[in-house]
Design an enzyme around this catalytic site. Structure first.
Site, PDB file in Angstrom:
ATOM      1  N   LYS A  60       0.865  -1.186   0.000  1.00  0.00           N
ATOM      2  CA  LYS A  60       0.000   0.000   0.000  1.00  0.00           C
ATOM      3  C   LYS A  60       0.893   1.225   0.000  1.00  0.00           C
ATOM      4  O   LYS A  60       1.534   1.535   0.995  1.00  0.00           O
ATOM      5  CB  LYS A  60      -0.890   0.046   1.242  1.00  0.00           C
ATOM      6  CG  LYS A  60      -1.865   1.213   1.197  1.00  0.00           C
ATOM      7  CD  LYS A  60      -2.377   1.632   2.565  1.00  0.00           C
ATOM      8  CE  LYS A  60      -1.644   2.802   3.161  1.00  0.00           C
ATOM      9  NZ  LYS A  60      -1.728   4.070   2.423  1.00  0.00           N
ATOM     10  N   GLY A  85       7.105   4.858   8.656  1.00  0.00           N
ATOM     11  CA  GLY A  85       6.208   6.001   8.846  1.00  0.00           C
ATOM     12  C   GLY A  85       6.326   6.517  10.264  1.00  0.00           C
ATOM     13  O   GLY A  85       7.370   6.371  10.907  1.00  0.00           O
ATOM     14  N   SER A  86       5.232   7.094  10.765  1.00  0.00           N
ATOM     15  CA  SER A  86       5.314   7.756  12.076  1.00  0.00           C
ATOM     16  C   SER A  86       5.348   6.734  13.216  1.00  0.00           C
ATOM     17  O   SER A  86       4.853   5.607  13.089  1.00  0.00           O
ATOM     18  CB  SER A  86       4.117   8.685  12.264  1.00  0.00           C
ATOM     19  OG  SER A  86       2.945   7.915  12.469  1.00  0.00           O
ATOM     20  N   VAL A 140       1.690   5.679  14.334  1.00  0.00           N
ATOM     21  CA  VAL A 140       1.049   4.645  13.510  1.00  0.00           C
ATOM     22  C   VAL A 140       1.794   3.316  13.670  1.00  0.00           C
ATOM     23  O   VAL A 140       1.178   2.250  13.751  1.00  0.00           O
ATOM     24  CB  VAL A 140       0.990   5.081  12.021  1.00  0.00           C
ATOM     25  CG1 VAL A 140       0.490   3.940  11.140  1.00  0.00           C
ATOM     26  CG2 VAL A 140       0.105   6.302  11.862  1.00  0.00           C
ATOM     27  N   GLY A 141       3.117   3.388  13.769  1.00  0.00           N
ATOM     28  CA  GLY A 141       3.921   2.180  13.936  1.00  0.00           C
ATOM     29  C   GLY A 141       3.515   1.402  15.176  1.00  0.00           C
ATOM     30  O   GLY A 141       3.446   0.166  15.163  1.00  0.00           O
ATOM     31  N   GLU A 183       9.973   1.026  10.948  1.00  0.00           N
ATOM     32  CA  GLU A 183      10.985   2.071  10.788  1.00  0.00           C
ATOM     33  C   GLU A 183      10.255   3.393  11.002  1.00  0.00           C
ATOM     34  O   GLU A 183       9.422   3.776  10.187  1.00  0.00           O
ATOM     35  CB  GLU A 183      11.550   1.964   9.354  1.00  0.00           C
ATOM     36  CG  GLU A 183      12.740   2.806   9.126  1.00  0.00           C
ATOM     37  CD  GLU A 183      13.772   2.546  10.179  1.00  0.00           C
ATOM     38  OE1 GLU A 183      14.115   3.503  10.883  1.00  0.00           O
ATOM     39  OE2 GLU A 183      14.213   1.395  10.332  1.00  0.00           O
ATOM     40  N   CYS A 220      13.281  11.067   7.861  1.00  0.00           N
ATOM     41  CA  CYS A 220      13.377  10.595   9.249  1.00  0.00           C
ATOM     42  C   CYS A 220      14.810  10.743   9.740  1.00  0.00           C
ATOM     43  O   CYS A 220      15.059  10.726  10.939  1.00  0.00           O
ATOM     44  CB  CYS A 220      12.862   9.174   9.398  1.00  0.00           C
ATOM     45  SG  CYS A 220      13.660   8.017   8.335  1.00  0.00           S
ATOM     46  N   GLU A 270       9.390  15.137  16.780  1.00  0.00           N
ATOM     47  CA  GLU A 270       9.688  15.144  15.342  1.00  0.00           C
ATOM     48  C   GLU A 270       8.739  16.109  14.629  1.00  0.00           C
ATOM     49  O   GLU A 270       7.529  16.030  14.793  1.00  0.00           O
ATOM     50  CB  GLU A 270       9.521  13.736  14.763  1.00  0.00           C
ATOM     51  CG  GLU A 270       9.922  13.679  13.298  1.00  0.00           C
ATOM     52  CD  GLU A 270       9.899  12.266  12.715  1.00  0.00           C
ATOM     53  OE1 GLU A 270       8.891  11.566  12.892  1.00  0.00           O
ATOM     54  OE2 GLU A 270      10.906  11.880  12.077  1.00  0.00           O
TER      55      GLU A 270
HETATM   56  C1  UN1 Z   1      13.944   8.371   5.417  1.00  0.00           C
HETATM   57  O1  UN1 Z   1      14.020   9.568   5.657  1.00  0.00           O
HETATM   58  O2  UN1 Z   1      12.917   7.744   5.755  1.00  0.00           O
HETATM   59  O3  UN1 Z   1      19.789   8.289   4.808  1.00  0.00           O
HETATM   60  C2  UN1 Z   1      14.964   7.613   4.669  1.00  0.00           C
HETATM   61  C3  UN1 Z   1      19.009   8.996   4.182  1.00  0.00           C
HETATM   62  C4  UN1 Z   1      18.291   8.406   2.994  1.00  0.00           C
HETATM   63  C5  UN1 Z   1      17.072   7.661   3.410  1.00  0.00           C
HETATM   64  C6  UN1 Z   1      16.166   8.404   4.344  1.00  0.00           C
HETATM   65  N1  UN1 Z   1      19.207   7.529   2.296  1.00  0.00           N
HETATM   66  O4  UN1 Z   1      18.761  10.154   4.502  1.00  0.00           O
END
Ligand code: UN1
Length: 504
Positions: free
Chosen positions: A183, A236-237, A240-241, A258, A292, A393
């Site tokens: 999805k 994602g967040s 939600v995770g 993640e 992230c 965040e």
């Molecule tokens: C993300 O922000 O979810 O290391 C991944 C990094 C990228 C991947 C980021 N290669 O910033």
């Protein structure tokens, strides 16, 4: 190649189920618009629901039966070919990605490149997928472990790396022999459709990868609850995770998460300040801060904080914000209105909590910015570690500079958040660099470089509320997408009892 016509075209896109491109069971669809120009309709996508998920899981289950028996090197060759196809289509897919989610072209090219890199890396694993052979404790007995696929995997992916992140999951998963229902994020379904096309053109058998677009409530939730799904992989967040982990626990599903980050760059008094400014600029405002791994805190020694801040603010003011399709633009829009509102609210929170707004802080409207979700590169100074902007965040172009006294305090502050994805230290002192490598609570650490920009051949993931103990990329991703099976072969011709049949 990109043409002017493509920039104004919009297409009706479909789900991919069992090798056929089909609309949603109800016929409903949703729009995907360019966040830099909301008049620009990128395309419409199926607004799917339980019925579509059921069909996709059924197709994936059917495909799994023969896919799991296809030799891994053959599976990997298809992945390799998909990587080559992505390389041929890199420019086209990068432009479509910029159009659907806003980040600048050089970054969307990087996103597609990350998928290509992952393809080539994962394809190599098709001829490895190492297990272990170990000595058996009994004579005429052989002991080994092998990796076996998990089954049908559900994937829920974000909009900030619309092709790279699906590739981190899908390529290794199918090399391992799993089949997939994905999805995509509702803001970026096109990049997943493009990704699936590359796999289809590479010769992937029907049903091994299925794409079902729609919302978390109407597609994500049924996917999570489906008895035919053995594993959920989510990026994602954190909020939600956690819900996903709870649902997976109920259904006894394997689950890899993640999630968020609040990444700090530590700046010591011996650092190369010009280098640190460029790194912080890239880390904080690259992808409009929507990574992230984004640098959202600079924890700076008081002896250098003023001169760093002055240079940093001056550079941030020069950043050109606009449509990512314009090659001269350095920072694109926020992905959607909700994200922009979140950023606005954190600016208010920061000011109310007593941080000093040094630059930015407002939405850009008017002129070239009139039809998109643009926000100024924003820097807060004199931020205290316990302020919300220093702990939560934001996922937008907002940087907090936190002054500290020396390295010990810097590490304490760096670790005083609930997340632990990426970190960085700027110093010329090798001893201090090694202390940071040891003591910063993070899954990724950079010395004299930005907090963003991980390469695909090392594990990617974090500690605390960032993850649940898994690592994507590298060889560690194989532990997500395979189960271990231990095999004992007794060729003695008699019943031998482990732990019991011994001389003493
Ligand atoms: C993300 O922000 O979810 O290391 C991944 C990094 C990228 C991947 C980021 N290669 O910033």
């Amino acid at each position: 190649m990109f043409t002017g016509v493509m920039a104004v075209s919009s297409t009706v896109h479909k789900n991919l189920i069992g090798g056929a491109w089909v609309g949603s069971a109800t016929g409903a669809s949703f729009e995907n618009r360019n966040p830099a120009d909301t008049d620009d309709l990128v395309g419409t996508f199926p607004k799917s629901s339980q019925e579509d998920v059921d069909r996709a899981v059924e197709a994936a289950g059917k495909a799994y039966e023969s896919w799991r028996l296809t030799p891994a090197p053959r599976r990997a060759e298809i992945v390799f070919r998909a990587g080559q196809i992505l390389a041929q289509r890199k420019e086209e897919y990068a432009r479509e990605m910029t159009r659907e989610m806003g980040k600048v072209l050089k970054e969307t090219r990087g996103d597609v490149q990350e998928a290509i890199d992952t393809a080539f890396y994962a394809a190599g694993e098709g001829r490895r997928l190492f297990g272990q052979t170990v000595p058996a404790e009994l004579p005429d007995k052989f002991a080994m472990s092998i990796r076996v696929p998990v089954g049908v995997c559900g994937m829920i992916t974000p909009w900030n790396f619309p092709m790279a992140i699906p590739s981190w999951k899908i390529f290794p998963a199918i090399v391992c022999g799993n089949s997939i229902v994905i999805k995509p994020a509702t803001d970026t379904p096109l990049s997943v459709v493009n990704f699936a096309r590359a796999l289809e053109d590479a010769g992937l058998p029907p049903g091994v990868v299925n794409v079902v677009s729609g919302t978390g409530g109407s597609v994500g939730a049924p996917l999570l609850k489906h008895a035919g799904i053995r594993l959920i992989s989510f990026t994602g967040s954190t909020e939600v995770g956690q819900q996903i982990a709870v649902e997976c626990a109920r259904g006894y599903k394997k689950c890899s998460l993640e999630m968020g980050g609040k990444n700090a760059m530590i700046l010591l008094d011996d650092a190369d300040l010009d280098l640190a400014v460029e790194a912080a600029l890239w880390g904080a405002f690259g992808t409009t801060g929507q990574r992230c791994t984004a640098t959202s805190r600079v924890i700076a020694d008081r002896r250098v904080v003023a001169s760093f801040t002055e240079r940093m603010v001056a550079r941030a003011r020069t950043l050109k914000v606009g449509s990512g399709l314009d090659e001269t633009v350095e920072m694109g829009p926020c992905v959607n209105e909700a994200q922009l509102r979140t950023v606005e609210s954190y600016v208010q929170i920061g000011s109310k909590d007593g941080a000093r707004l040094l630059t930015g802080g407002s939405r850009l409207s008017g002129g070239a910015h009139g039809k998109g979700w643009f926000f100024e590169p924003t820097i807060f100074g004199e931020v205290k570690p316990d302020m919300r902007i220093a702990r939560e965040e934001i996922f937008g172009p907002v940087l907090s500079i936190i002054p500290v006294d020396g390295m010990d305090e810097a590490i304490r502050v760096a670790n005083a958040v609930e997340y632990g994805l990426s970190g960085a230290i700027f110093t010329r002192d090798v001893n201090k660099a090694f202390r940071a490598m040891r003591d910063v609570e993070a899954g990724i650490l950079y010395v004299n470089s930005s907090t963003i920009g991980a390469e695909v051949q090392l594990p990617f993931g974090g500690v605390k509320k960032t993850g649940n103990g898994h690592r994507e990329a590298g060889t560690t991703v194989l532990d997500i997408f395979t189960e271990w099976k231990s095999i004992y072969v007794d060729f003695s011709g008699r019943l031998q009892k482990a732990q019991i049949d011994r001389a003493d």
